[in-house]
Write an enzyme that holds these catalytic residues in place. Structure first.
Site, PDB file in Angstrom:
ATOM      1  N   LYS A  50       0.802  -1.225   0.000  1.00 15.11           N
ATOM      2  CA  LYS A  50       0.000   0.000   0.000  1.00 15.11           C
ATOM      3  C   LYS A  50       0.837   1.279   0.000  1.00 15.11           C
ATOM      4  CE  LYS A  50      -3.506  -0.716  -0.559  1.00 15.11           C
ATOM      5  NZ  LYS A  50      -3.957  -1.134  -1.921  1.00 15.11           N
ATOM      6  N   GLY A  52       2.220   2.544  -2.896  1.00 15.80           N
ATOM      7  CA  GLY A  52       2.325   3.076  -4.255  1.00 15.80           C
ATOM      8  C   GLY A  52       2.922   2.072  -5.232  1.00 15.80           C
ATOM      9  N   THR A  53       2.822   0.794  -4.888  1.00 14.66           N
ATOM     10  CA  THR A  53       3.419  -0.279  -5.703  1.00 14.66           C
ATOM     11  C   THR A  53       2.871  -0.292  -7.128  1.00 14.66           C
ATOM     12  OG1 THR A  53       3.189  -1.550  -3.640  1.00 14.66           O
ATOM     13  CG2 THR A  53       4.071  -2.712  -5.575  1.00 14.66           C
ATOM     14  N   THR A  54       1.551  -0.294  -7.245  1.00 12.57           N
ATOM     15  CA  THR A  54       0.920  -0.393  -8.570  1.00 12.57           C
ATOM     16  C   THR A  54       1.198   0.870  -9.373  1.00 12.57           C
ATOM     17  OG1 THR A  54      -0.800  -1.751  -7.561  1.00 12.57           O
ATOM     18  CG2 THR A  54      -1.256  -0.880  -9.759  1.00 12.57           C
ATOM     19  N   TRP A  55       1.227   1.980  -8.697  1.00 16.21           N
ATOM     20  CA  TRP A  55       1.495   3.268  -9.351  1.00 16.21           C
ATOM     21  C   TRP A  55       2.870   3.263 -10.006  1.00 16.21           C
ATOM     22  CZ3 TRP A  55       1.526   8.546  -6.255  1.00 16.21           C
ATOM     23  CH2 TRP A  55       1.355   9.600  -7.156  1.00 16.21           C
ATOM     24  N   HIS A 111       7.195  -7.357  -1.953  1.00 14.60           N
ATOM     25  CA  HIS A 111       6.951  -6.649  -0.692  1.00 14.60           C
ATOM     26  C   HIS A 111       7.930  -7.144   0.386  1.00 14.60           C
ATOM     27  CE1 HIS A 111       3.551  -4.526  -2.166  1.00 14.60           C
ATOM     28  NE2 HIS A 111       2.693  -5.524  -2.140  1.00 14.60           N
ATOM     29  N   SER A 141      -4.721   2.821   4.574  1.00 14.05           N
ATOM     30  CA  SER A 141      -4.832   2.129   3.291  1.00 14.05           C
ATOM     31  C   SER A 141      -4.759   0.609   3.485  1.00 14.05           C
ATOM     32  CB  SER A 141      -3.715   2.606   2.363  1.00 14.05           C
ATOM     33  OG  SER A 141      -3.870   2.043   1.093  1.00 14.05           O
ATOM     34  N   PHE A 235      -3.948   9.172 -10.806  1.00 17.89           N
ATOM     35  CA  PHE A 235      -4.746   8.262  -9.979  1.00 17.89           C
ATOM     36  C   PHE A 235      -6.144   8.020 -10.550  1.00 17.89           C
ATOM     37  CE2 PHE A 235      -7.590   7.106  -6.515  1.00 17.89           C
ATOM     38  CZ  PHE A 235      -6.891   6.065  -5.921  1.00 17.89           C
ATOM     39  N   ARG A 261      -8.294   3.365  -3.710  1.00 21.48           N
ATOM     40  CA  ARG A 261      -9.318   4.001  -2.885  1.00 21.48           C
ATOM     41  C   ARG A 261      -9.305   5.510  -3.065  1.00 21.48           C
ATOM     42  NH1 ARG A 261     -10.170   5.326   2.349  1.00 21.48           N
ATOM     43  NH2 ARG A 261      -7.919   5.453   2.563  1.00 21.48           N
ATOM     44  N   GLY A 263      -5.775   7.512  -2.931  1.00 19.10           N
ATOM     45  CA  GLY A 263      -4.487   7.967  -3.451  1.00 19.10           C
ATOM     46  C   GLY A 263      -4.086   9.342  -2.945  1.00 19.10           C
TER      47      GLY A 263
END
Length: 299
Positions: A50, A52-55, A111, A141, A235, A261, A263
């Protein structure tokens, strides 16, 4: 009723694994993951959940592979950037997906705390990008993530009786946030191929952080390309993008809480009571007093 069965089947319990709280979904493939053969051009995205990994995964994917249009429209981000240690029933193992990547560089996420990273990454001097996020926003988050993700332990209750938000960043999957950020932060002084970025900086000035990232990777995209990346990776656009928002993954119940959710920086203020915030701050001061890494919980 079938959902209920799925939930009880999948919701794992936490246990201590080499001093880090983990669940079976991240330890069952341990030997194979530890023997993963990294390459010098691999890029490892290393984050606490949570943060900002996907970002950052999506930004990197666009930087390198934006021109491969079919990737953008039919391949979900979790297949383009496999999650190295994940091993859940009915889904391909992250390590196998990473082995099958045909891209160069391979983008891989983890992670793991720094001490769990397979040794071939260090031996091959692979580049690593670590994104860190302030503990209060992260606690909020992660709490919502645990509510909606059936392969996570139960979220419990946000109230003070539950031990307050302090437990959300200490007794959760992948261990203590404090150990995680301090471990990766210290590694930076001995391993030059590691870039640390902060979630708050990315929110505040994505263009500046994209430039830092490009400088670290030795890339010089055109200003048009940078604009396109910043727009795609905004986002609100990612939240609508089925290939980025995890809506195609059945273990996540996005009716409970969306994977993407808010960001935002500072949303913790909508969750923490004054008392919780004070308890959290005391705990934080105690655990971070010897650390040189500095976070902002508002911008």
């Amino acid at each position: 009723n079938s959902t209920r069965t799925m939930e009880s089947d999948l919701r794992p319990t936490l246990f201590d694994f080499h001093g880090v709280s983990m669940t079976k979904y991240f330890t069952e493939n341990w030997e194979n993951v530890q023997n993963f053969q990294a390459r010098p051009d691999d890029i490892l995205i290393a984050t606490y959940p949570k943060a900002g990994t996907t970002w950052i995964s999506y930004i990197l994917d666009l930087l390198y592979f934006e021109q491969k249009s079919e990737r953008e429209t039919i391949v979900p981000i979790y297949e383009r950037v496999p999650f190295l240690e994940i091993s859940i029933p009915s889904q391909p193992k992250g390590k196998d997906l990473a082995d099958k990547l045909t891209t160069s560089p391979r983008l891989i996420k983890t992670h793991f705390p720094v001490q769990f990273v397979p040794k071939s990454f260090w031996e091959q001097k692979s580049r690593m990008i670590c994104v860190m996020r302030n503990a209060k926003d992260l606690a909020v988050s992660y709490f919502h993530f645990n509510r909606m993700n059936h392969v996570q332990p139960e979220a419990g209750d946000w109230s003070v009786s539950h031990g307050s938000p302090c437990t959300v960043v200490s007794t959760v999957v992948f261990g203590s946030w404090y150990d995680h950020v301090n471990g990766w932060w210290e590694k930076k002084s001995t391993y030059s191929n590691l870039l640390v970025l902060f979630y708050e900086d990315l929110v505040e000035d994505p263009g500046r952080e994209l430039d830092k990232l490009c400088h670290f990777l030795g890339l010089s995209p055109s200003s048009e390309k940078k604009e396109r990346i910043l727009s795609s990776a905004h986002f609100d656009n990612m939240k609508q993008n089925k290939m980025a928002n995890y809506s195609t993954l059945p273990v996540m119940d996005q009716k409970v809480s969306p994977f993407m959710r808010k960001g935002k920086v500072g949303d913790w203020k909508n969750h923490f009571t004054v008392a919780q915030s004070e308890v959290f701050d005391e705990d934080y001061e105690r655990k971070m007093k010897n650390s040189s890494v500095k976070f902002r919980d508002e911008i």
